[in-house]
Design an enzyme around this catalytic site. Structure first.
Site, PDB file in Angstrom:
ATOM      1  N   GLU A 213       0.866  -1.460   0.096  1.00 25.70           N
ATOM      2  CA  GLU A 213       0.422   0.006   0.178  1.00 25.70           C
ATOM      3  C   GLU A 213       0.969   1.464   0.641  1.00 25.70           C
ATOM      4  O   GLU A 213       1.200   2.166   0.325  1.00 25.70           O
ATOM      5  CB  GLU A 213      -0.723  -0.338   1.303  1.00 25.70           C
ATOM      6  CG  GLU A 213      -1.635  -1.463   1.452  1.00 25.70           C
ATOM      7  CD  GLU A 213      -2.771  -1.875   2.609  1.00 25.70           C
ATOM      8  OE1 GLU A 213      -3.778  -1.605   2.921  1.00 25.70           O
ATOM      9  OE2 GLU A 213      -2.027  -1.143   3.572  1.00 25.70           O
TER      10      GLU A 213
ATOM     11  N   CYS B 292     -10.424   0.825   8.225  1.00 28.68           N
ATOM     12  CA  CYS B 292      -9.618   2.430   8.645  1.00 28.68           C
ATOM     13  C   CYS B 292     -10.443   3.346   7.334  1.00 28.68           C
ATOM     14  O   CYS B 292     -10.485   4.693   8.037  1.00 28.68           O
ATOM     15  CB  CYS B 292      -8.549   2.044   8.143  1.00 28.68           C
ATOM     16  SG  CYS B 292      -7.884   1.667   6.288  1.00 28.68           S
TER      17      CYS B 292
HETATM   18  O1  FUB Z   1      -2.649  -0.860   9.495  1.00 25.10           O
HETATM   19  C1  FUB Z   1      -3.689  -0.286   9.701  1.00 25.10           C
HETATM   20  C2  FUB Z   1      -4.296   0.670   8.088  1.00 25.10           C
HETATM   21  O2  FUB Z   1      -4.926  -0.609   7.782  1.00 25.10           O
HETATM   22  C3  FUB Z   1      -3.162   0.739   7.898  1.00 25.10           C
HETATM   23  O3  FUB Z   1      -3.198   2.577   7.729  1.00 25.10           O
HETATM   24  C4  FUB Z   1      -3.738   0.874   6.071  1.00 25.10           C
HETATM   25  O4  FUB Z   1      -3.006   1.244   5.452  1.00 25.10           O
HETATM   26  C5  FUB Z   1      -4.349  -0.730   6.306  1.00 25.10           C
HETATM   27  O5  FUB Z   1      -3.561  -1.309   6.087  1.00 25.10           O
HETATM   28 ZN    ZN Z   2      -7.651   3.730   5.229  1.00 28.87          ZN
END
Ligand code: FUB
Ligand code: ZN
Length: 628
Positions: free
Chosen positions: A325, A421
């Site tokens: 990501e 999230c």
């Molecule tokens: O790891 C916590 C949250 O979940 C991250 O900020 C997002 O990118 C997702 O991976």
């Molecule tokens: Zn998110």
């Protein structure tokens, strides 16, 4: 560095023809919907387990142990009594509470507040005697607390708890959640540091840094600022803490993902997981500001430049690869493989707000505007009940279904995500937009975002009547409390030339009540990206004011790659749509044939603001179109 401070949200009231319906949607639909989602009461949605975990943690006495060895615990891979969901599941409740806190400032709602209080009671009943609060370890294994900072998000959950605690206290005057956060913060300050016996670790997913600064701002207690600074200074030092924690020896390469490959103050490029990155950079800017740390600030500037000039999509999306990501290399901005997590653009706005407070240059607020009106808004459906996690710039629904490389891309917004999230992050930023509009110092009040409403700053009161989003018009009435200057951001998309302009702000000397009218004239135009961006050669995007536009299959037929916009087109408007002159290529049915010029038939191309795409069912979408 010019210093100004944000005008807190409770001193700002918003009333804006564009935003009212969206903030109301968040208040009336999104917040209640997410309350149900946290309780796993949305039919057909992925389970959250968030509240369930707090209930289990409140009842647990630590005698029964379960493994803490995965990022996600499901019915299939774990026992019934154990923690369920992602390791950071607690944070969803905290983000929801933060959104509620902001919403209550301008819309007192006893029923909603009672629901929030009930969740706060539950959270507090799960907290351990020593202040520790993370349901994964409380339920599964207390002996393992703080033993895997790299992967398992305890400091991340703390960060969201702290942000929620501060917001809820500032909004309602109730201290319970803030006190819980402070108790956890005190434990963290005792546990981590340079003294004998303290751990020299730092969170694998940053946010504790900026959250500790918020606790410092709320309490004035310097130890929180010092621990934030410690986390930043310790990060990326050799020997790598995560090597010691996991008993491995790396050259730090894998720690790009966590921005822990080298000390943040030596970093100049945005790398790794994009949300983690922008949360860290926000914390760095905070610490640089409060500690007068020029070196750290210089690192923030370099990283900012790298994002803005090399790694940001025209929609304000960041993070161009699904792998980790993450940010990719310079100029690598593929449209169809983009990640552009909603949270990442929200974090970019956090970073921008901090940077604009340290330097009066309009580029920061301009990026925040780009991210807000495009990627952030795209994250939510028009009915507030469905969400995008990933915000690509080109979508072919067939590819999303069959192509493994594009499995992360959804052609329609989802009801919820097991890793949820983004939706509560959206709710908290939209409920707190007032906090992004203004900042002030002893003699200048800055207007960064033109959202209608009023503000009661230390040096002036201000009212803004805004028709900015649709027509670029703003009327500002200012009543100074002393002789002062008003600095108004000039949007980079406008042709506006002010008189006394510096770094994108027009400055007005204000000695008495005054009205200023601005007309930024948002004209539709074609925008190209640098030829370094391979994906966009021979293509252009359409921008009108704050909005980037896109074409959808519903309006233009299938095969958007066949369309070309006439480079001299005169755009026409049709309600919310823009109409451009263009061509449609007639495709050959032979896979290969002797070269001949492709036949093109004239057509009208219908475009709508990117944030609105995907609200009329599954279809193709493209921001960039060929140009002819
Ligand atoms: O790891 C916590 C949250 O979940 C991250 O900020 C997002 O990118 C997702 O991976
Ligand atoms: Zn998110």
């Amino acid at each position: 560095m010019t210093l100004s401070k944000q005008i807190e949200q409770r001193r700002v009231k918003l009333d804006d023809p564009f935003w009212n319906k969206i903030t109301e949607l968040v208040r009336r639909e999104v917040i209640p919907y997410q309350y149900e989602a946290l309780h796993d009461r949305i039919e057909g949605a992925e389970k959250s387990y968030c509240i369930e975990n707090f209930i289990k943690a409140a009842k647990a006495d630590g005698s029964k142990k379960y493994p803490v060895d995965k990022w996600c615990y499901t019915d299939e891979n774990t026992e019934e009594g154990a923690f369920h969901g992602w390791v950071f599941q607690d944070s969803d409740a905290y983000k929801w509470l933060e959104a509620v806190a902001y919403s209550l400032i301008n819309h007192p709602d006893r029923e909603l507040e009672a629901k929030a209080d009930e969740i706060i009671d539950l959270i507090c009943s799960a907290q351990l005697e020593n202040g520790y609060l993370d349901t994964l370890y409380i339920i599964n294994d207390r002996d393992k607390i703080f033993t895997n900072l790299r992967d398992f998000h305890e400091l991340y959950c703390f960060g969201h708890l702290a942000e929620a605690g501060v917001a809820y206290y500032q909004s309602t005057g109730k201290r319970r959640l803030l006190d819980a956060a402070l108790r956890f913060a005190d434990l963290i300050c005792e546990t981590f540091g340079e003294k004998e016996g303290q751990k020299r670790g730092y969170g694998g997913h940053e946010i504790a840094e900026l959250a500790l600064v918020k606790l410092y701002e709320a309490t004035g207690d310097k130890k929180y600022l010092e621990t934030a600074r410690f986390f930043i200074n310790e990060r990326g030092k050799k020997p790598y803490y995560y090597d010691l924690e996991h008993n491995v020896k790396t050259e730090g390469e894998g720690y790009f993902y966590n921005q822990a490959h080298k000390p943040p103050r030596e970093q100049s490029e945005a790398v790794g997981h994009a949300v983690r990155g922008v949360y860290l950079y926000s914390g760095m800017a905070d610490v640089a500001k409060y500690c007068g740390d020029g070196e750290l600030y210089a690192a923030c500037r370099k990283i900012w430049d790298n994002i803005e000039k090399r790694k940001m999509y025209i929609t304000g999306g960041i993070g161009s690869t699904v792998h980790g990501e993450a940010f990719s290399f310079d100029w690598d901005l593929p449209n169809d493989l983009a990640y552009c997590e909603t949270c990442a653009s929200i974090g970019l706005i956090f970073f921008a707000r901090r940077m604009e407070e340290t330097c009066a240059d309009s580029r920061f607020a301009a990026v925040a505007e780009r991210a807000l009106y495009n990627t952030v808004l795209s994250g939510m459906s028009e009915d507030g009940k469905r969400f995008f996690y990933v915000n690509p710039l080109e979508v072919d629904p067939v590819a999303c279904r069959v192509d493994e490389r594009k499995k992360h891309i959804k052609a329609v917004r989802q009801k919820w995500f097991s890793c949820a999230c983004c939706p509560p992050n959206l709710a908290r930023i939209i409920s707190s937009l007032g906090a992004y509009c203004y900042s002030e110092n002893e003699d200048t009040l800055f207007v960064h975002q033109y959202i209608g409403g009023s503000a009661d700053a230390d040096i002036a009161t201000l009212s803004v009547i805004s028709d900015y989003v649709e027509n670029g018009k703003v009327k500002i009435k200012i009543t100074p409390k002393r002789k002062m200057r008003l600095a108004l951001r000039i949007p980079e998309w406008s042709g506006y030339t002010g008189e006394n302009v510096k770094d994108g702000y027009e400055y007005f000397d204000i000695d008495g009540e005054r009205e200023i009218t601005l007309d930024f004239k948002p004209a539709a135009r074609l925008v190209k990206s640098s030829e370094h961006v391979r994906a966009n050669i021979g293509k252009a995007a359409v921008q009108r004011g704050v909005f980037i536009y896109c074409a959808e299959g519903t309006d233009n037929g299938e095969g958007l790659q066949l369309l070309s916009i006439d480079k001299d087109t005169a755009f026409k408007t049709d309600g919310e749509f823009l109409i451009a002159d263009g061509y449609r290529a007639v495709p050959s049915e032979e896979l290969y044939s002797e070269y001949t010029e492709t036949k093109q038939t004239p057509t009208k191309i219908k475009l709508l603001p990117y944030y609105r795409w995907g609200n009329r069912g599954e279809n193709e979408m493209s921001v960039y179109l060929n140009i002819k």
